[in-house]
Design a protein around this motif. Structure first.
Motif, PDB file in Angstrom:
ATOM      1  N   HIS A 115       0.839  -1.196   0.000  1.00 20.48           N
ATOM      2  CA  HIS A 115       0.000   0.000   0.000  1.00 20.48           C
ATOM      3  C   HIS A 115       0.877   1.250   0.000  1.00 20.48           C
ATOM      4  CE1 HIS A 115      -3.478  -2.472   0.877  1.00 20.48           C
ATOM      5  NE2 HIS A 115      -2.720  -3.107   1.754  1.00 20.48           N
ATOM      6  N   LEU A 116       0.331   2.326  -0.541  1.00 22.75           N
ATOM      7  CA  LEU A 116       0.974   3.641  -0.484  1.00 22.75           C
ATOM      8  C   LEU A 116       0.172   4.501   0.474  1.00 22.75           C
ATOM      9  CD1 LEU A 116       1.567   4.280  -4.292  1.00 22.75           C
ATOM     10  CD2 LEU A 116       3.241   3.498  -2.603  1.00 22.75           C
ATOM     11  N   SER A 117       0.865   5.362   1.187  1.00 27.33           N
ATOM     12  CA  SER A 117       0.165   6.217   2.136  1.00 27.33           C
ATOM     13  C   SER A 117       0.410   7.690   1.827  1.00 27.33           C
ATOM     14  CB  SER A 117       0.625   5.916   3.562  1.00 27.33           C
ATOM     15  OG  SER A 117       2.012   6.130   3.678  1.00 27.33           O
ATOM     16  N   GLY A 118      -0.563   8.502   2.150  1.00 31.04           N
ATOM     17  CA  GLY A 118      -0.436   9.956   2.045  1.00 31.04           C
ATOM     18  C   GLY A 118       0.183  10.433   0.751  1.00 31.04           C
ATOM     19  N   GLU A 119       1.258  11.159   0.898  1.00 31.23           N
ATOM     20  CA  GLU A 119       1.942  11.753  -0.255  1.00 31.23           C
ATOM     21  C   GLU A 119       3.070  10.875  -0.799  1.00 31.23           C
ATOM     22  OE1 GLU A 119       1.012  14.642  -1.812  1.00 31.23           O
ATOM     23  OE2 GLU A 119      -0.706  14.465  -0.462  1.00 31.23           O
TER      24      GLU A 119
END
Length: 76
Positions: free
Chosen positions: A32-36
């Protein structure tokens, strides 16, 4: 240079990952990727994968659209 429409399966194969639907689902479940966080900056890529993803976006290549789709999928 390849031209045409690439699928998510094509992108995973290009990145040297399992490219069948089950392997893609598994990858999306585990990563997963988070935020920026930038797609190409994620810790789970190898250097060559990171380079390909960066170049696909910077060069606005024919891979750009499916790379953007992967970015979205990794944020769900």
């Amino acid at each position: 240079m390849e031209t045409g429409h690439h699928t998510l399966n094509d992108l995973f194969a290009q990145l040297g990952l399992g490219s069948d639907n089950e392997a893609i689902e598994d990858f999306l479940t585990r990563h997963h990727l988070s935020g920026e966080e930038k797609l190409a900056g994620a810790a789970f890529w190898s250097d060559s994968q990171r380079k390909f993803l960066r170049e696909a976006i910077l060069a606005d290549s024919d891979w750009c659209e499916i790379v953007d789709e992967l970015d979205v999928l990794l944020r769900h």
